[in-house]
Design an enzyme around this catalytic site. Structure first.
Site, PDB file in Angstrom:
ATOM      1  N   HIS A 194       0.861  -1.176   0.000  1.00  0.00           N
ATOM      2  CA  HIS A 194       0.000   0.000   0.000  1.00  0.00           C
ATOM      3  C   HIS A 194       0.898   1.227   0.000  1.00  0.00           C
ATOM      4  O   HIS A 194       1.595   1.480   0.978  1.00  0.00           O
ATOM      5  CB  HIS A 194      -0.905  -0.019   1.244  1.00  0.00           C
ATOM      6  CG  HIS A 194      -1.691   1.240   1.443  1.00  0.00           C
ATOM      7  ND1 HIS A 194      -3.043   1.245   1.640  1.00  0.00           N
ATOM      8  CD2 HIS A 194      -1.312   2.532   1.489  1.00  0.00           C
ATOM      9  CE1 HIS A 194      -3.460   2.495   1.774  1.00  0.00           C
ATOM     10  NE2 HIS A 194      -2.429   3.288   1.705  1.00  0.00           N
ATOM     11  N   ASN A 275      -8.203   9.825  -0.729  1.00  0.00           N
ATOM     12  CA  ASN A 275      -8.704  10.385   0.528  1.00  0.00           C
ATOM     13  C   ASN A 275      -8.634  11.904   0.446  1.00  0.00           C
ATOM     14  O   ASN A 275      -7.567  12.462   0.198  1.00  0.00           O
ATOM     15  CB  ASN A 275      -7.871   9.904   1.711  1.00  0.00           C
ATOM     16  CG  ASN A 275      -7.932   8.399   1.857  1.00  0.00           C
ATOM     17  OD1 ASN A 275      -9.002   7.814   1.797  1.00  0.00           O
ATOM     18  ND2 ASN A 275      -6.787   7.768   2.008  1.00  0.00           N
ATOM     19  N   ARG A 277      -8.726  14.273   2.629  1.00  0.00           N
ATOM     20  CA  ARG A 277      -8.506  14.844   3.962  1.00  0.00           C
ATOM     21  C   ARG A 277      -7.029  14.682   4.313  1.00  0.00           C
ATOM     22  O   ARG A 277      -6.292  13.980   3.593  1.00  0.00           O
ATOM     23  CB  ARG A 277      -9.348  14.094   5.002  1.00  0.00           C
ATOM     24  CG  ARG A 277      -9.037  12.608   5.019  1.00  0.00           C
ATOM     25  CD  ARG A 277      -9.765  11.851   6.103  1.00  0.00           C
ATOM     26  NE  ARG A 277      -9.814  10.429   5.822  1.00  0.00           N
ATOM     27  CZ  ARG A 277      -8.854   9.554   6.033  1.00  0.00           C
ATOM     28  NH1 ARG A 277      -7.713   9.957   6.576  1.00  0.00           N
ATOM     29  NH2 ARG A 277      -8.988   8.289   5.703  1.00  0.00           N
TER      30      ARG A 277
END
Ligand code: MV4
Length: 431
Positions: A194, A275, A277
């Site tokens: 990841h 994402n 944020r």
């Protein structure tokens, strides 16, 4: 606390909002003002948009930072904040909404020029069509919920026989959990890492990248250790994927901090999610870049031009973050309660982002994260030695924490060799 710290260094006063369970929290003590917005239940406090807007109104706030959880990726909240005349310290509501729909996000990101995991290119509504797509891309396949994300609402079909049941299961789960039964199919990647790229956009078409973080060491979709740069990438690969990610979201004039998540396998990056944020693990990017990402978020929300160029972002050395949680280090049983002893490590290259203090009572209602220990050094080997030293200094008494787990993990040969993927920790823990 993280946001308060950036504000204070910018000469900005802060108003903390908190539930009754967090009256004694350090961020409430540090803020210039605080407003209690409800009972412990997050639904009635931290997720209560009206209560937060009321707090902004009575305190005379100019802007609202949504934090890193709760309403931080809620497009309706971002819209409400702006409609009420406050600056939302985050992306445009339309971009939050776009990336929240995982099918639309994947389609958009592919259009913007990044590679995605081979799959259905849209929702699958009919079992026959799903079977043909799965046959085409080859088993195993992964069925994912459009409204899911972060590992919620996905299931593997190893062979064709399993596909109808897996589809039905995912549709039901998605309908029950998200109120949206749309699902899509992807080729299941066996042993990826990841890897995510940190981005910052000014909303006018300029987007900078801060390199990547390797967040493969996780358990049940909760990251445990993150590091930057990824030991799996060389400098040329890093510069290339960073540039491509930044160029992609520059085309939509992305505003604020964002992260593009990839699965990296066999030398290829496959987009999975974006994402919209700031993330828990942002400090590792700050440590290697020397840039305060929250400060930049605030400047962008205030309409200041980004006074940085990509060439100003020079990544130095290596950083590793350990997420210390109030859980038993072997069983992961929650361990809220009173912190009776507290001594944080220090010294060169050691950063502790934590709400803990001696006498503080960790409430049982929320996420169990109690401290992030972030260590920076010239290279990975020295970083691990420094991290080991810092973990050994760290005293958190009265509650169980995962410090002993981190001490073990970072001395494992596979970790020292950086020989891990997204399944490594769960495999290791089952031994
Ligand atoms: C995948 C995958 C394998 N193949 N997609 C989990 C979280 C969500 N962001 C996407 N996830 C995955 N998507 C394909 N096509 C494996 C995972 C996955 C995972 C991804 C990142 C970090 C940890 C993970 C743990 C299990 C599964």
């Amino acid at each position: 606390m993280r946001i308060h710290r950036a504000c204070r260094e910018m000469g900005i006063e802060t108003v903390a909002v908190h539930s009754t369970a967090d009256s004694e929290a350090m961020h409430v003590r540090l803020a210039n003002e605080s407003v209690c917005i409800g009972p412990p239940s997050s639904r009635e406090s931290y997720l209560n948009m009206q209560a937060i807007l009321s707090a902004a109104q009575i305190s005379g706030a100019d802007a609202i930072h949504p934090g890193i959880g709760f309403l931080s990726e809620n497009a309706a909240f971002a819209e409400m904040v702006e409609e009420h005349g406050y600056a939302f310290i985050g992306p445009a509501p339309e971009h939050i909404r776009l990336m929240g729909d995982k099918i639309a996000a994947k389609e958009a990101i592919q259009q913007l020029g990044l590679s995605v995991v081979p799959g259905s290119n849209g929702p699958v509504t009919e079992d026959g069509a799903a079977a043909r797509i799965a046959q085409d891309i080859g088993y195993p396949v992964l069925v994912k919920a459009a409204a899911g994300g972060g590992g919620r609402g996905m299931k593997v079909a190893k062979v064709a026989d399993e596909l109808p049941d897996v589809l039905a299961h995912c549709r039901n789960e998605a309908a029950a959990s998200f109120g949206d039964d749309a699902v899509y199919i992807e080729k299941y990647l066996d042993r990826p890492r990841h890897i995510e790229i940190q981005l910052l956009g000014d909303g006018n078409g300029k987007v900078l990248h801060f390199g990547e973080r390797d967040c493969s060491i996780q358990r049940r979709h909760q990251k445990v250790i993150e590091e930057a740069p990824s030991p799996a990438l060389d400098a040329a690969t890093r510069a290339n994927i960073g540039l491509r990610a930044a160029q992609a979201v520059a085309k939509i004039c992305y505003r604020g901090a964002g992260t593009i998540e990839f699965l990296y396998e066999g030398g290829n990056f496959h987009f999975i999610e974006m994402n919209t944020r700031l993330q828990v693990e942002h400090p590792v990017s700050e440590m290697i870049s020397g840039i305060d990402l929250v400060r930049e978020q605030i400047r962008i929300a205030a309409g200041c031009p980004l006074n940085l160029e990509q060439s100003d972002i020079v990544l130095n050395g290596h950083a590793i973050e350990c997420r210390v949680v109030a859980e038993h280090p072997d069983t992961f049983a929650p361990s809220p309660g009173k912190v009776t002893d507290y001594h944080a490590p220090g010294g060169l290259g050691v950063r502790v982002d934590s709400q803990l203090y001696s006498g503080y009572r960790v409430p049982p209602h929320y996420d169990s994260l109690v401290s992030k220990l972030i260590v920076h050094a010239d290279n990975r080997a020295e970083c691990i030695m420094r991290l080991n030293r810092a973990l050994n200094e760290y005293v958190i008494g009265g509650i169980e924490t995962t410090i002993p787990l981190h001490q073990r993990l970072i001395m494992e040969q596979d970790f020292l060799d950086a020989d891990y993927d997204i399944h490594w920790l769960e495999t290791y823990l089952k031994i």
